[in-house]
Design an enzyme around this catalytic site. Structure first.
Site, PDB file in Angstrom:
ATOM      1  N   SER A 199       0.710  -1.146   0.115  1.00 61.63           N
ATOM      2  CA  SER A 199      -0.258   0.001  -0.005  1.00 61.63           C
ATOM      3  C   SER A 199       0.830   1.287   0.080  1.00 61.63           C
ATOM      4  O   SER A 199       0.189   2.368  -0.269  1.00 61.63           O
ATOM      5  CB  SER A 199      -0.881   0.103   1.335  1.00 61.63           C
ATOM      6  OG  SER A 199      -2.095  -0.670   1.009  1.00 61.63           O
ATOM      7  N   LYS A 253       0.449   3.506  -2.865  1.00 68.00           N
ATOM      8  CA  LYS A 253      -0.574   4.383  -3.274  1.00 68.00           C
ATOM      9  C   LYS A 253      -0.378   5.809  -3.070  1.00 68.00           C
ATOM     10  O   LYS A 253      -0.728   6.622  -3.941  1.00 68.00           O
ATOM     11  CB  LYS A 253      -1.681   4.010  -2.267  1.00 68.00           C
ATOM     12  CG  LYS A 253      -2.417   2.752  -2.143  1.00 68.00           C
ATOM     13  CD  LYS A 253      -2.997   2.296  -1.108  1.00 68.00           C
ATOM     14  CE  LYS A 253      -3.729   0.893  -1.168  1.00 68.00           C
ATOM     15  NZ  LYS A 253      -4.331   0.250   0.107  1.00 68.00           N
ATOM     16  N   TYR A 290      -3.114  -2.511 -10.301  1.00 66.35           N
ATOM     17  CA  TYR A 290      -3.226  -2.292  -9.079  1.00 66.35           C
ATOM     18  C   TYR A 290      -2.157  -3.171  -8.265  1.00 66.35           C
ATOM     19  O   TYR A 290      -1.543  -3.015  -7.484  1.00 66.35           O
ATOM     20  CB  TYR A 290      -4.435  -2.098  -8.217  1.00 66.35           C
ATOM     21  CG  TYR A 290      -4.379  -1.930  -7.052  1.00 66.35           C
ATOM     22  CD1 TYR A 290      -3.981  -0.839  -6.033  1.00 66.35           C
ATOM     23  CD2 TYR A 290      -4.740  -3.127  -6.169  1.00 66.35           C
ATOM     24  CE1 TYR A 290      -3.794  -0.738  -4.658  1.00 66.35           C
ATOM     25  CE2 TYR A 290      -5.028  -2.914  -4.676  1.00 66.35           C
ATOM     26  CZ  TYR A 290      -4.355  -2.012  -4.031  1.00 66.35           C
ATOM     27  OH  TYR A 290      -4.361  -1.928  -2.676  1.00 66.35           O
ATOM     28  N   TYR A 344      -4.477   4.737   7.783  1.00 57.75           N
ATOM     29  CA  TYR A 344      -5.750   4.110   7.867  1.00 57.75           C
ATOM     30  C   TYR A 344      -6.520   4.710   8.996  1.00 57.75           C
ATOM     31  O   TYR A 344      -6.502   5.798   9.374  1.00 57.75           O
ATOM     32  CB  TYR A 344      -5.932   2.487   8.004  1.00 57.75           C
ATOM     33  CG  TYR A 344      -4.900   1.908   6.774  1.00 57.75           C
ATOM     34  CD1 TYR A 344      -5.233   2.043   5.493  1.00 57.75           C
ATOM     35  CD2 TYR A 344      -3.737   0.905   6.960  1.00 57.75           C
ATOM     36  CE1 TYR A 344      -4.388   1.496   4.527  1.00 57.75           C
ATOM     37  CE2 TYR A 344      -3.279   0.495   6.142  1.00 57.75           C
ATOM     38  CZ  TYR A 344      -3.491   0.788   4.732  1.00 57.75           C
ATOM     39  OH  TYR A 344      -2.539   0.145   3.631  1.00 57.75           O
ATOM     40  N   VAL A 375       1.436  -3.921   3.723  1.00 57.08           N
ATOM     41  CA  VAL A 375       0.740  -4.988   4.676  1.00 57.08           C
ATOM     42  C   VAL A 375       1.935  -5.988   4.603  1.00 57.08           C
ATOM     43  O   VAL A 375       2.099  -6.843   5.242  1.00 57.08           O
ATOM     44  CB  VAL A 375      -0.287  -5.469   3.807  1.00 57.08           C
ATOM     45  CG1 VAL A 375      -0.106  -6.303   2.607  1.00 57.08           C
ATOM     46  CG2 VAL A 375      -1.192  -6.318   4.713  1.00 57.08           C
TER      47      VAL A 375
END
Ligand code: GLN
Length: 387
Positions: free
Chosen positions: A63, A66, A188, A240, A258
């Site tokens: 992630s 991103k 992705y 998050y 992750v």
């Protein structure tokens, strides 16, 4: 070992005994990661990378990608166009939640999966191969070396990616993108599967910390505005549903992945990358977070910490007959003007013309020169700005 590396080693030694949390197990490649791996790297503006622990261990960026893809999209299209597809509000929800705006389907922010898919769809490319190549080239520019995709991880991500695929279908149903869902979702998965080390991560973070310019290669990777926007979104949404508490306690814009990677940024000071695979319940690396907490505390790096000397200009005053030359260097901010005026206070100004020599300033904030000029002006004095 140099002093900075020594200090980083001490931080690693302090967090090493903590074995709490668990490695991600949704795909075999992550489930089999060595949970004890621990690496840390940092880059400042001048001295290159300091790396300690498992500094060469490769893992997937997940992630953290991103943030970089958001930066590439903003660089390409500008913030307003990107924000038509994705909002920038903390969702307060887990990374894979269906956080979509009622009515429009706009995802809450680019750093959760739904938002990341929307942003990936903005990267130009006719198909998965082209789009993925553009993204990987962007990541490589961020890292300052050629990165590669871990094909095994990619295949596993794709094989187990039903939730992301479902998010993709939802986004497409709202018209957030019109591409085939697989074109976006597979791209992705590939971006998440790029292999990095903590050294790569710190340079990527550093590129954001230093206004979009890679501190290792000197290359401009994204615009200053894009870097700033990305860091802003990281500070509100990067961890998050723990983002608010993180900003309060640690105060370093950050983004986790992750696989156990984590980047953080201190604007104009450093980029840092850390790796430790065990995650807490929110999917953030346990020891990685501890490392950053300690660094922030020890260096006084909280972004909202007050600084005496922030943006302090250098001021030299040369008196030359009736002319007073105010020679400025460094950075003249709004508050820096006050410092210049304080220096001028003890000097007899009446009847003199003033030259503000701004040629040596590295950075001038809009209005600062104007405020200075107005302050020293009066009806019969000539004020000239040079440089
Ligand atoms: N590939 C993972 C996913 O989309 C990345 C998630 C993460 O790093 N939090 O599920």
């Amino acid at each position: 070992m140099d002093a900075i590396s020594q200090l980083l080693c001490d931080v690693l030694d302090e967090v090493r005994p903590d074995a709490s949390g668990a490695v991600a197990d949704y795909i075999p490649q992550l489930a089999s990661a060595d949970p004890d791996r621990l690496g840390l790297a940092i880059i400042g503006p001048r001295a290159g990378i300091s790396a300690v622990g498992d500094a060469d261990a490769a893992f997937t960026i997940q992630s953290i990608s991103k943030a970089m893809v958001f930066a590439l999209a903003v660089d390409r299209w500008g913030p307003d166009a990107v924000m038509q597809k994705v909002d920038v509000e903390p969702s307060g929800e887990p990374f894979n939640a269906i956080s979509l705006e009622k009515g429009t389907g706009r995802p809450a922010n680019p750093l959760i999966n739904a938002g990341a898919l929307a942003v990936t769809s903005l990267i130009p490319g006719a198909d998965i191969v082209e789009r993925s190549a553009t993204i990987l080239a962007g990541f490589s520019a961020f890292a300052g070396r050629d990165l590669a995709v871990d094909e095994d991880v990619y295949r596993s991500e794709s094989a187990t990616g039903d939730r992301n695929r479902a998010l993709g279908h939802l986004l497409r149903s709202y018209g957030i993108f019109t591409d085939e869902v697989d074109d976006v979702v597979e791209t992705y998965f590939r971006q998440c599967s790029a292999l990095v080390t903590v050294q790569d991560l710190c340079v990527m973070a550093g590129t954001l910390a230093f206004g979009g310019r890679n501190p290792l290669t000197g290359e401009r990777v994204v615009s200053e505005r894009s870097a700033r926007d990305t860091v802003a979104v990281m500070s509100s949404c990067g961890m998050y549903d723990n983002s608010g508490e993180w900003l309060l306690r640690v105060g370093l814009p950050a983004k986790s992945g992750v696989a156990g990677g984590l980047i953080a940024i201190s604007p104009s000071q450093f980029g840092v990358g850390v790796f430790s695979p065990r995650l807490n319940a929110r999917g953030n690396t346990v020891r990685g977070q501890m490392v950053l907490e300690k660094l922030s505390e020890r260096f006084g790096m909280h972004v909202f910490e007050a600084h005496e000397a922030v943006a302090t200009p250098e001021v030299a005053i040369r008196e030359d007959g009736d002319e007073l030359r105010v020679i400025l260097g460094g950075e003249l901010s709004f508050s820096g003007v006050e410092r210049v005026l304080t220096r001028l206070r003890d000097i007899d100004l009446p009847g003199r013309s003033i030259v503000i020599d701004a040629g040596g300033l590295a950075q001038v904030h809009p209005m600062a020169i104007d405020v200075l000029r107005r302050q020293v002006s009066d009806s019969d004095r000539r004020v000239r700005v040079e440089g």
